[in-house]
Design an enzyme around this catalytic site. Structure first.
Site, PDB file in Angstrom:
ATOM      1  N   HIS A  71      30.350  83.559 -78.922  1.00 20.19           N
ATOM      2  CA  HIS A  71      30.685  82.520 -77.923  1.00 20.19           C
ATOM      3  C   HIS A  71      30.010  82.892 -76.616  1.00 20.19           C
ATOM      4  CE1 HIS A  71      33.231  80.225 -75.057  1.00 20.19           C
ATOM      5  NE2 HIS A  71      33.380  79.391 -76.067  1.00 20.19           N
ATOM      6  N   PHE A  72      28.867  82.578 -76.392  1.00 19.66           N
ATOM      7  CA  PHE A  72      27.859  81.891 -77.174  1.00 19.66           C
ATOM      8  C   PHE A  72      26.708  82.854 -77.415  1.00 19.66           C
ATOM      9  CE2 PHE A  72      30.049  78.698 -74.642  1.00 19.66           C
ATOM     10  CZ  PHE A  72      30.377  77.748 -75.595  1.00 19.66           C
TER      11      PHE A  72
END
Length: 177
Positions: A71-72
């Site tokens: 993420h991410f």
């Protein structure tokens, strides 16, 4: 009877996730990796913004935490929902600390604002939970406001966090109506 401490270590919190801290029928914290708290540095029945209870808790950040890798990709940031969940975790913990029994469930939040982020380079997250009200009727429920600070800067606020303790989770929706 729950022995109330003013602070709790990581091992204490892990005992809670195994159902050992508040007894067989008390609420539990989630286990790692969903446990978003390393220690509670202050728990009081009075104090806070409304003088109805207060928690200060901390989470140490390191770049190897599981969420940073997904993420991410290329833009790692702790999901804001995990900080929100940590505040719900703390409200549920407080209900157990007060002696409440049942399985904890988040029941909602009126307002959440994000004004910053937690990055792999961050060092420490501090949570402040200010209890507004405790209801002990058919449903044992806590209502609180929360603040999340990262490295000394406020980054999230939540108003009217709600957590309830349920004796029978099969009746979860029925009890809450």
């Amino acid at each position: 009877m729950v022995k109330k401490h003013k602070f709790y270590t990581k091992e204490d919190l892990l005992c809670s996730s195994r159902g050992e801290l508040f007894g067989k029928y008390g609420p539990q914290l989630p286990a790692p990796n969903m446990l978003m708290i390393d220690r509670l540095v202050k728990v009081t029945e009075n104090g806070g913004n409304y003088n109805k209870g207060f928690i200060k808790a901390e989470l140490d950040i390191n770049p190897n935490m599981w969420f940073f890798s997904c993420h991410f990709i290329g833009d790692p940031v702790m999901p804001g929902c995990l900080g929100l969940d940590a505040m719900w975790q703390l409200v549920g913990f407080y209900l157990g600390w007060l002696g409440g029994k049942g399985k904890g469930r988040a029941l909602g939040v009126r307002e959440v604002k994000f004004s910053g982020q937690i990055l792999p380079t961050s060092k420490i997250v501090v949570y402040y939970i200010h209890f507004r009200r405790i209801i002990n009727r058919k449903l044992f429920m806590g209502m609180a406001d929360g603040e999340v600070f990262c490295d000394g800067k406020i980054i999230y606020t939540a108003n009217d966090l709600k957590v309830g303790l349920f004796q029978d989770i099969t009746s979860f929706k029925k009890d809450f109506k």
